[in-house]
Write a protein that holds these residues in place. Structure first.
Motif, PDB file in Angstrom:
ATOM      1  N   ALA A  45      34.502  37.464  40.797  1.00  0.00           N
ATOM      2  CA  ALA A  45      34.930  36.571  39.718  1.00  0.00           C
ATOM      3  C   ALA A  45      35.843  37.304  38.744  1.00  0.00           C
ATOM      4  N   LEU A  46      35.488  38.533  38.394  1.00  0.00           N
ATOM      5  CA  LEU A  46      36.341  39.324  37.500  1.00  0.00           C
ATOM      6  C   LEU A  46      37.709  39.561  38.140  1.00  0.00           C
ATOM      7  N   HIS A  47      37.700  39.875  39.422  1.00  0.00           N
ATOM      8  CA  HIS A  47      38.957  40.118  40.137  1.00  0.00           C
ATOM      9  C   HIS A  47      39.800  38.851  40.192  1.00  0.00           C
ATOM     10  N   HIS A  48      39.168  37.717  40.448  1.00  0.00           N
ATOM     11  CA  HIS A  48      39.896  36.451  40.553  1.00  0.00           C
ATOM     12  C   HIS A  48      40.536  36.068  39.220  1.00  0.00           C
ATOM     13  N   ARG A  49      39.843  36.347  38.127  1.00  0.00           N
ATOM     14  CA  ARG A  49      40.371  35.996  36.805  1.00  0.00           C
ATOM     15  C   ARG A  49      41.344  37.039  36.275  1.00  0.00           C
ATOM     16  N   GLY A  50      41.515  38.133  37.007  1.00  0.00           N
ATOM     17  CA  GLY A  50      42.431  39.171  36.570  1.00  0.00           C
ATOM     18  C   GLY A  50      41.926  39.969  35.389  1.00  0.00           C
ATOM     19  N   GLU A  51      40.617  40.022  35.219  1.00  0.00           N
ATOM     20  CA  GLU A  51      40.030  40.755  34.101  1.00  0.00           C
ATOM     21  C   GLU A  51      39.691  42.182  34.523  1.00  0.00           C
ATOM     22  N   PRO A  52      39.568  43.088  33.558  1.00  0.00           N
ATOM     23  CA  PRO A  52      39.236  44.483  33.900  1.00  0.00           C
ATOM     24  C   PRO A  52      37.898  44.562  34.630  1.00  0.00           C
ATOM     25  N   ILE A  53      37.813  45.485  35.561  1.00  0.00           N
ATOM     26  CA  ILE A  53      36.575  45.704  36.308  1.00  0.00           C
ATOM     27  C   ILE A  53      36.075  47.107  36.004  1.00  0.00           C
ATOM     28  N   ASP A  54      34.900  47.179  35.422  1.00  0.00           N
ATOM     29  CA  ASP A  54      34.212  48.444  35.193  1.00  0.00           C
ATOM     30  C   ASP A  54      32.737  48.123  34.991  1.00  0.00           C
ATOM     31  N   TRP A  55      31.951  49.140  34.650  1.00  0.00           N
ATOM     32  CA  TRP A  55      30.517  48.910  34.508  1.00  0.00           C
ATOM     33  C   TRP A  55      30.201  47.961  33.356  1.00  0.00           C
ATOM     34  N   VAL A  56      30.981  48.040  32.290  1.00  0.00           N
ATOM     35  CA  VAL A  56      30.720  47.187  31.126  1.00  0.00           C
ATOM     36  C   VAL A  56      30.978  45.723  31.467  1.00  0.00           C
ATOM     37  N   THR A  57      32.122  45.445  32.098  1.00  0.00           N
ATOM     38  CA  THR A  57      32.440  44.050  32.421  1.00  0.00           C
ATOM     39  C   THR A  57      31.522  43.509  33.522  1.00  0.00           C
ATOM     40  N   VAL A 112      31.463  51.862  44.242  1.00  0.00           N
ATOM     41  CA  VAL A 112      32.885  52.166  44.425  1.00  0.00           C
ATOM     42  C   VAL A 112      33.747  51.049  43.847  1.00  0.00           C
ATOM     43  N   LEU A 113      33.350  49.801  44.078  1.00  0.00           N
ATOM     44  CA  LEU A 113      34.136  48.667  43.587  1.00  0.00           C
ATOM     45  C   LEU A 113      34.143  48.605  42.062  1.00  0.00           C
ATOM     46  N   ALA A 114      33.010  48.944  41.439  1.00  0.00           N
ATOM     47  CA  ALA A 114      32.943  48.908  39.976  1.00  0.00           C
ATOM     48  C   ALA A 114      33.676  50.086  39.353  1.00  0.00           C
ATOM     49  N   GLU A 115      33.695  51.200  40.050  1.00  0.00           N
ATOM     50  CA  GLU A 115      34.323  52.407  39.507  1.00  0.00           C
ATOM     51  C   GLU A 115      35.830  52.413  39.730  1.00  0.00           C
ATOM     52  N   ARG A 116      36.273  51.759  40.803  1.00  0.00           N
ATOM     53  CA  ARG A 116      37.699  51.764  41.153  1.00  0.00           C
ATOM     54  C   ARG A 116      38.168  50.321  41.310  1.00  0.00           C
ATOM     55  N   PRO A 117      38.667  49.733  40.250  1.00  0.00           N
ATOM     56  CA  PRO A 117      39.020  48.306  40.251  1.00  0.00           C
ATOM     57  C   PRO A 117      39.954  47.899  41.386  1.00  0.00           C
ATOM     58  N   LYS A 118      40.898  48.753  41.742  1.00  0.00           N
ATOM     59  CA  LYS A 118      41.849  48.400  42.798  1.00  0.00           C
ATOM     60  C   LYS A 118      41.183  48.297  44.164  1.00  0.00           C
ATOM     61  N   ALA A 119      39.976  48.832  44.284  1.00  0.00           N
ATOM     62  CA  ALA A 119      39.297  48.817  45.579  1.00  0.00           C
ATOM     63  C   ALA A 119      38.940  47.402  46.021  1.00  0.00           C
ATOM     64  N   MET A 120      38.825  46.467  45.072  1.00  0.00           N
ATOM     65  CA  MET A 120      38.506  45.084  45.445  1.00  0.00           C
ATOM     66  C   MET A 120      39.558  44.501  46.375  1.00  0.00           C
ATOM     67  N   ASP A 121      40.797  44.941  46.218  1.00  0.00           N
ATOM     68  CA  ASP A 121      41.868  44.422  47.073  1.00  0.00           C
ATOM     69  C   ASP A 121      41.635  44.758  48.545  1.00  0.00           C
ATOM     70  N   GLU A 122      40.850  45.796  48.821  1.00  0.00           N
ATOM     71  CA  GLU A 122      40.630  46.224  50.198  1.00  0.00           C
ATOM     72  C   GLU A 122      39.626  45.338  50.938  1.00  0.00           C
ATOM     73  N   VAL A 123      38.774  44.627  50.198  1.00  0.00           N
ATOM     74  CA  VAL A 123      37.688  43.895  50.860  1.00  0.00           C
ATOM     75  C   VAL A 123      37.619  42.416  50.486  1.00  0.00           C
ATOM     76  N   VAL A 124      38.280  42.021  49.405  1.00  0.00           N
ATOM     77  CA  VAL A 124      38.083  40.667  48.891  1.00  0.00           C
ATOM     78  C   VAL A 124      38.544  39.597  49.878  1.00  0.00           C
ATOM     79  N   GLY A 125      39.443  39.937  50.783  1.00  0.00           N
ATOM     80  CA  GLY A 125      39.958  38.945  51.721  1.00  0.00           C
ATOM     81  C   GLY A 125      38.985  38.554  52.810  1.00  0.00           C
ATOM     82  N   TRP A 126      37.976  39.401  53.097  1.00  0.00           N
ATOM     83  CA  TRP A 126      37.091  39.096  54.218  1.00  0.00           C
ATOM     84  C   TRP A 126      35.605  39.323  53.945  1.00  0.00           C
ATOM     85  N   LEU A 127      35.251  39.989  52.861  1.00  0.00           N
ATOM     86  CA  LEU A 127      33.840  40.229  52.556  1.00  0.00           C
ATOM     87  C   LEU A 127      33.328  39.151  51.605  1.00  0.00           C
ATOM     88  N   ARG A 128      32.149  38.600  51.896  1.00  0.00           N
ATOM     89  CA  ARG A 128      31.575  37.522  51.106  1.00  0.00           C
ATOM     90  C   ARG A 128      30.202  37.935  50.566  1.00  0.00           C
TER      91      ARG A 128
END
Length: 290
Positions: free
Chosen positions: A128-140, A94-110
């Motif tokens: 790391a991709l989310h922190h650097r602001g880079e696109p998130i998908d299967w390729v990245t 789900v996180l790789a398919e929907r980049p915005k989904a990282m915002d739902e868990v990044v604050g508390w999931l390790r």
């Protein structure tokens, strides 16, 4: 002296018994997909440690042992292992398919919350991709994993990546993340319980050291609990000491034992009774404070 010996043995036994109860509660919660029992018995154990510290006459404070007790990583119960792995794969998909989904868990999931280390490393790549602001998908994600050498060193296999890619479907990242956190809480509780039991069964460890090392062993569980509460929107709670445990000697017996073990001053034969107050008897130094 004899009173201190009795109390020392009682402290070791009490810590052992409560560590066993915490471990049993953690394993039961893991099977049921719950966390309340493990957190309750962790609070009970923390309260018992505080109570025992005051009985022994030391200040309870977390202190890391010079040599941590050997403890292998705790795996989910066999009956839940498959479901736990499936939840983790589904979340990563789900996180790789929907980049915005990282915002739902990044604050508390390790990454350490994942039972499978490979899944934790892939989540680290997504973070790391989310922190650097880079696109998130299967390729990245694949690129980041290769850049970190996860495929080359065998940390992540191509079969694992394929299983994650095939697992995408409708699902809430927040809900799946909470499932992963539940498993993390119970595994951490079981790990802390095993470490504390190993400390308590070391009879050469002085009570003050045992108590402080045990409090230190509860630290990782406190950290996971705080993030679990954040994930569920709950206020952060501080474990409170419960009522005195019936497993240890009652305070009156402890004080009586200490009084019996204190040396009594011997008056010279020629000394005459005096109404002047006697100087206070110094308590013999106790070994193992802290």
């Amino acid at each position: 002296m004899y009173g201190r010996m009795v109390l020392e043995g009682a402290i070791h036994r009490s810590v052992t018994e409560h560590a066993i109860r915490l471990h049993q509660a953690a394993r039961a919660d893991a099977l049921q997909g719950e966390v309340e029992g493990a957190l309750h018995y962790a609070d009970v154990l923390a309260g018992v440690l505080s109570e025992l510290a005051h009985r022994w006459g030391t200040e309870p404070r977390p202190v890391a042992p010079a040599t941590p007790p050997a403890s292998a990583p705790i795996a989910p119960p066999q009956a839940r292992a498959g479901r736990t792995a499936e939840d983790e794969r589904f979340l990563l998909a789900v996180l790789a398919e929907r980049p915005k989904a990282m915002d739902e868990v990044v604050g508390w999931l390790r990454p350490g919350d994942f039972a499978d280390p490979a899944h934790g490393q892939l989540y680290r790549c997504l973070g790391a991709l989310h922190h650097r602001g880079e696109p998130i998908d299967w390729v990245t994600l694949l690129w980041e994993a290769q850049r970190r050498g996860l495929l080359a060193d065998g940390t992540v296999s191509s079969d694992q990546l394929t299983a994650i890619c095939d697992g995408v479907g409708p699902g809430s990242a927040e809900w799946l993340g909470e499932l992963v956190m539940r498993s993390s809480v119970t595994r951490t509780a079981a790990t802390s319980a095993r470490a504390i039991r190993a400390l308590a069964e070391n009879e050469a460890l002085a009570p003050g050291q045992l108590i402080n090392h045990a409090l230190h062993a509860l630290g990782p569980l406190d950290e996971v609990r705080t993030r679990w509460q954040a994930a569920n929107g709950l206020p952060t709670s501080t474990p409170t000491a419960p009522a005195p445990s019936s497993n240890g000697p009652p305070p009156a017996r402890v004080h009586a034992a200490l009084a019996r073990s204190a040396p009594r001053p011997v008056s010279p034969p020629s000394a005459r009774p005096s109404s002047a107050p006697h100087p206070a008897v110094a308590r013999p130094p106790s070994r193992g404070h802290g």
